[in-house]
Design an enzyme around this catalytic site. Structure first.
Site, PDB file in Angstrom:
ATOM      1  N   THR B 114     -15.249  16.097   8.595  1.00  0.00           N
ATOM      2  CA  THR B 114     -15.385  17.272   8.216  1.00  0.00           C
ATOM      3  C   THR B 114     -16.597  18.028   8.294  1.00  0.00           C
ATOM      4  O   THR B 114     -17.075  19.019   8.736  1.00  0.00           O
ATOM      5  CB  THR B 114     -14.960  17.605   6.829  1.00  0.00           C
ATOM      6  OG1 THR B 114     -13.507  17.412   6.488  1.00  0.00           O
ATOM      7  CG2 THR B 114     -15.059  19.170   6.478  1.00  0.00           C
ATOM      8  N   THR B 134     -14.546  13.222  -1.091  1.00  0.00           N
ATOM      9  CA  THR B 134     -13.770  11.946  -0.618  1.00  0.00           C
ATOM     10  C   THR B 134     -13.837  11.033  -1.659  1.00  0.00           C
ATOM     11  O   THR B 134     -14.598  10.655  -2.465  1.00  0.00           O
ATOM     12  CB  THR B 134     -14.394  11.536   0.583  1.00  0.00           C
ATOM     13  OG1 THR B 134     -13.826  10.311   0.870  1.00  0.00           O
ATOM     14  CG2 THR B 134     -15.790  11.149   0.408  1.00  0.00           C
ATOM     15  N   ASP B 136     -13.629   8.118  -0.732  1.00  0.00           N
ATOM     16  CA  ASP B 136     -14.185   6.706  -0.326  1.00  0.00           C
ATOM     17  C   ASP B 136     -15.768   6.451  -0.685  1.00  0.00           C
ATOM     18  O   ASP B 136     -16.254   5.588  -0.393  1.00  0.00           O
ATOM     19  CB  ASP B 136     -14.009   6.749   1.326  1.00  0.00           C
ATOM     20  CG  ASP B 136     -12.530   6.631   1.801  1.00  0.00           C
ATOM     21  OD1 ASP B 136     -12.105   5.987   0.994  1.00  0.00           O
ATOM     22  OD2 ASP B 136     -12.220   7.250   2.764  1.00  0.00           O
ATOM     23  N   ARG B 171       1.707 -16.684 -10.259  1.00  0.00           N
ATOM     24  CA  ARG B 171       1.878 -15.882  -9.017  1.00  0.00           C
ATOM     25  C   ARG B 171       0.520 -15.218  -8.521  1.00  0.00           C
ATOM     26  O   ARG B 171      -0.376 -15.132  -9.386  1.00  0.00           O
ATOM     27  CB  ARG B 171       2.768 -14.655  -9.200  1.00  0.00           C
ATOM     28  CG  ARG B 171       4.378 -15.003  -8.861  1.00  0.00           C
ATOM     29  CD  ARG B 171       4.969 -13.705  -9.593  1.00  0.00           C
ATOM     30  NE  ARG B 171       6.398 -13.775  -9.451  1.00  0.00           N
ATOM     31  CZ  ARG B 171       7.420 -13.149 -10.048  1.00  0.00           C
ATOM     32  NH1 ARG B 171       6.949 -11.906 -10.611  1.00  0.00           N
ATOM     33  NH2 ARG B 171       8.433 -13.398 -10.243  1.00  0.00           N
ATOM     34  N   HIS B 281      -0.729   6.668  -1.997  1.00  0.00           N
ATOM     35  CA  HIS B 281      -1.454   7.985  -2.045  1.00  0.00           C
ATOM     36  C   HIS B 281      -1.720   8.263  -3.621  1.00  0.00           C
ATOM     37  O   HIS B 281      -2.214   9.540  -4.031  1.00  0.00           O
ATOM     38  CB  HIS B 281      -0.448   9.050  -1.368  1.00  0.00           C
ATOM     39  CG  HIS B 281      -0.814   9.279  -0.003  1.00  0.00           C
ATOM     40  ND1 HIS B 281      -0.698   8.334   0.930  1.00  0.00           N
ATOM     41  CD2 HIS B 281      -1.530  10.067   0.944  1.00  0.00           C
ATOM     42  CE1 HIS B 281      -1.175   8.428   2.237  1.00  0.00           C
ATOM     43  NE2 HIS B 281      -1.583   9.729   2.221  1.00  0.00           N
TER      44      HIS B 281
END
Lengths: 358, 358, 358, 358
Positions: B114, B134, B136, B171, B281
């Site tokens: 962007t 963002t 991120d 596990r 998401h």
């Protein structure tokens, strides 16, 4: 001296520790001469005499702690009467441990499979008391199991979060909710999260009806569709296959899980992007919700009372708002399914939810 | 009259609404003569002149609401100068809309891609102000982007929940965290959640080191291992491949996502069960965390101030605890990666976290 | 052999355990020959030589656990050089314990008062390393203290919940947020929660301005007003009083806390119902938020590194995104206040928040 | 044409919006010709004919939103037949509005007082359907009201947070939970939060027993005690007073609320510090929990069905897992108290909880 063995078996869930705390606090409120044997990792601990001596202190402060301080394992009831690699008959081994330790009662926390084994041990003459633990809420004989509401809360939170991102994009979102054989968690989380489509094992879906529901939403100007699909959701075609045919088909298709299968079908029949979310084992995790803490504490205390009464061979369950003793013989081997004709399904449909059927 | 255009572009995240609320409240605190044009679904709305007239009322009550009231779409900057199917030059179309509406400024909320486009529009003579959005946290020129901390909170919550179930079983659990190119969310959520192994795009992993770390934990009596893996985690072998070779390999392997690839590798080299969780998401969803609400509100108000000053061509960023104006020309096209030699990596390693390298 | 003493002092907060875990894991990642002495209940444990020997196992699994496994107490630094009822000089007692145990370093986690004492101990020749713990974020020398963001999250959640009930009724809601001397938590929670009015110790309020803001909202058709008030908020009249005069006045008024005082003033001057919420010590409770977990883990690991370097006399702090060593002599006795002229106040005002001043 | 009036009355709670959404979606799933009149701020809207015309769109997206889009007010039923300052008979006014708008049915969401008025309107010949809304869970005729579980979740979260800070200090913590006449929320939150002492309106407490319980904990090495006290908790001495005497006494004592009274009594009789937390109206706030969303959605849909059937004069309630129609005449004026002799009290006591009685 009162000697109590205790074990948690099967998939773990929230409030196992809370329930055990209830049992131990309950017994110790009336008796000082108590020994508690905590068998490790489910029935395995009983079979191989692997246990820890515990005191009421070990159960202090665990009301809110997820998981189980005893560990658990998928229970090996299917192989019960088949000797293991060392020639050990597992049922005899469990009886041997029980009698060797001179136990007065074995407290077992588990789900459906666990209860079958517990009932077998009862038939073999052991004193057994059980507690209904499973996120699936599929045990017969109790209105509710602990773990269920916590799992619903987590699955609903997943759908809630997907909702906000869904409103920003034009997409179909599929949330895969736990439940292979029964759809209770998916049904409740789907309603609570405002899912548009709910797909349950008990209601085989018609993919064309699902696609119609998606398209209808789009046509009405609603940009997104949210689907809550149970792990064991099945198409009406697959529901007609034999178990063997179905297994062969699944192995050939190699979908990581049902959400991927449904996603592919939808992508073939619509022009919408599809996104998948698999909350997976988070649904068994975290601190139990208050509902489950109250339920499990009450069940635990009521189990203590049964033990103090010397009244064995029961699962503690909840009916309306009361805790009741349900004979193990009546519980074992029965599953409580979602009834496609029940009022909750009808009520959900009235609020616009599609179950993928006409 | 002050005419402001506004759009949100790229993947959505938390606090987009909060940031826009800050801009609008800030401007309207000083000026009464304001018109706000909300372009729908990112740059698309600007290209195709698809907008809604908004008032300050539309931005009331959305501080805590996830998603974006303007909608968003992956931004089409790559094709900017390539005419679309109707022969439309998209850059010219955006300029046309801007001038046709007689805008004084375009406020753009978005991430890396962007910002490239925003800078291009600036070069084309438009007045542009941007906000660093963002999950991120990979934008150059700001210590922090909004959305990041909210995503970290959600990914950490996932790891927390997995932790309790992990302690009950023996596990390996893999949690796949968002981040294709950069690993900030995975790194922070991994540390916060107490992951044992963290796998980042910036630090190609050696599967043998990963397996060693798992085995070492088992040998030390720790029953489980939790791995936080970024979507873009890559093995050291794959890191040597060309982009084309890698793409070909991935297409052949057909893993739904990186967690499945890592799981398969681990299952081949250890005897442990592996379970996968993909919060997906959800990491972009839900109400923004308080940190992001404060950051985005401040950035929004500071953007308003820049606009009122008539000082355009900047991204608002945060440096230490101050909001600063960073020239768009310096921001565009740069990514902020996790530095494998940075102190946070070293500190994480000191607390026992393995990054899959020696 | 490396001998480390450790204590937590002052009001408790989130991430104390996480920070100590970071220290211990960090040291044990490099050295096997470590002894850890956990002093109980703050400096008291050091004074009276009350401690437990701990191992790295004791610090496993406490990353997410609130409170402090060492206990804490309000620190007695004011009386340091005044002998107690048994004639004990407390400073000498602390030095005695330190030397008797042959400690290499004392790790102290605390806030402002705690740091004064820690610096005094440093001046007395002890090796001291400190970590900045306080929900108040008022320590000089670090951009951020751990505990702060967790407290902000909880106070914000309180305001969020009040928001939904506020919209249903026509009322003024006052939420009292922790902070006697500084208003950082109130400021951030107020912005994050969308409070309409924020009252801070650093900005003495004019009740008439507060009342005007309430009436203005009502006139604009907004049914409710939410006020975030710091425990130490003060009117401009009271701010002019001497400490002694103020104390006398407060004792006469007998308000349970500041919220009740503000409520009474508002009720006298408006016709609106007022409701009070005091989240109180919940603001110090619960699991640390991911932000605090990362910060405290990093600070802890960096403290370990300083100890391994034999570099003593520092508080570990965060500057931008790096962990730094700040000389204790520079930290002790300084408070970091909210600056009424800072940009965050201005930005908050631009979004419509009133600080009760013109 | 089907004309439906709707109002929410009394203290607000979670899931009011969810329930109304259920009603409207349910009706609109079968009928297109529907008009919905949303009366503002409870019965006031009906009295003064203050309403908004709403469509199904207004009820979209509010499933998870706290508060009520219609607003509410304490209901004025006591004054019903007393003309107001303008000589208005309120009952006649409500009937007038109902008939003037030609309503087919009035849907009323409320608690105990609300139901009395609703039943009176039914007796006056209006078609009324009600939904059981209250955090108090004190309505007769239904196993559960919506709002209750959400309030329990919030009160429990408060106790949980207090728990971590309590373990760090040696203190008595008092958490005041909503409930003037009935103690359901306190009882459930107390059990779920692991409170040591629970004080309910239904079980007048003996302060000496409370103090004994505190001292016993201290003697057993437990540093803290957590008390969950309902707003309406009462001492056994006060329970013997007449209403008038009690009122006079309370006015003289001037405690801000019951927690302050209990705190003072404890501080006089022990040497422990006491801290108070009053979550207050947060217990009515925030998004409804999934349990309440499912319950309210089902109740809403079932109300729609009753309306479509033309079957009026009922409150919808839940019995076991089914939604049932309960005649309003049976519901009105009855409260469901905690029975001091019920099994849940006994089970709680077995887990070590004291109710302040011998």
């Amino acid at each position: 001296m009162l000697r109590i063995g205790m074990l948690t078996s099967g998939g773990d869930c929230q409030a196992l520790n809370a329930a055990m705390r209830g049992v131990v606090k309950g017994i110790c409120s009336k008796r000082d001469d108590v020994e508690i044997y905590g068998f490790q990792e489910g029935y395995k601990g009983l079979i191989y005499s692997n246990f820890k001596m515990l005191t009421s202190r070990d159960f202090s402060g665990i009301l809110t702690v997820g998981g189980t301080i005893l560990g658990t394992s998928r229970q090996p009831f299917k192989l019960m009467r088949v000797p293991d690699e060392n020639g050990l008959d597992k049922v005899e081994a469990m009886k041997h441990t029980y009698h060797k330790l001179n136990l007065d009662c074995l407290v077992v926390l588990g789900g459906n499979g666990t209860h079958k084994t517990a009932n077998m041990l009862r038939e073999e003459g052991l004193h057994v008391i059980t507690l209904p633990k499973t996120i699936d809420n599929d045990l017969w004989g109790t209105d509710m199991t602990f773990g269920f509401q916590s799992a619903v809360d987590i699955a609903t939170d997943t759908i809630d979060k997907i909702h906000t991102t869904a409103t920003s994009h034009s997409r179909v979102f599929i949330v895969e909710v736990m439940g292979h054989k029964v759809g209770w968690v998916t049904l409740h989380a789907g309603i609570a999260g405002g899912a548009d489509i709910i797909m349950l094992p008990e209601i085989p879906y018609d993919i064309n009806v699902v696609v119609d529901a998606i398209n209808k939403r789009k046509a009405a100007g609603k940009k997104f569709t949210i689907i809550a699909v149970a792990e064991g959701a099945i198409s009406k075609e697959d529901a007609k296959l034999s178990k063997k045919e179905l297994k062969a088909k699944k192995e050939k298709q190699k979908y990581p899980s049902v959400a991927y299968e449904v996603a592919e079908k939808i992508q073939k029949k619509t022009d919408q992007e599809v996104r998948i979310t698999v909350p997976g084992h988070t649904q068994r995790g975290g601190s139990p919700c208050p509902y489950d803490r109250v339920l499990s504490t009450r069940l635990g205390a009521a189990a203590a009372e049964a033990i103090l009464d010397g009244d064995y061979g029961y699962m503690l369950g909840v009916k309306k708002n009361d805790i009741v003793r349900v004979p193990l013989s009546e519980v074992a081997g029965k599953l409580k399914y979602v009834d496609p004709k029940s009022s909750i399904i009808k009520e959900a449909e009235m609020t616009g939810i599609s179950f993928g059927i006409k």
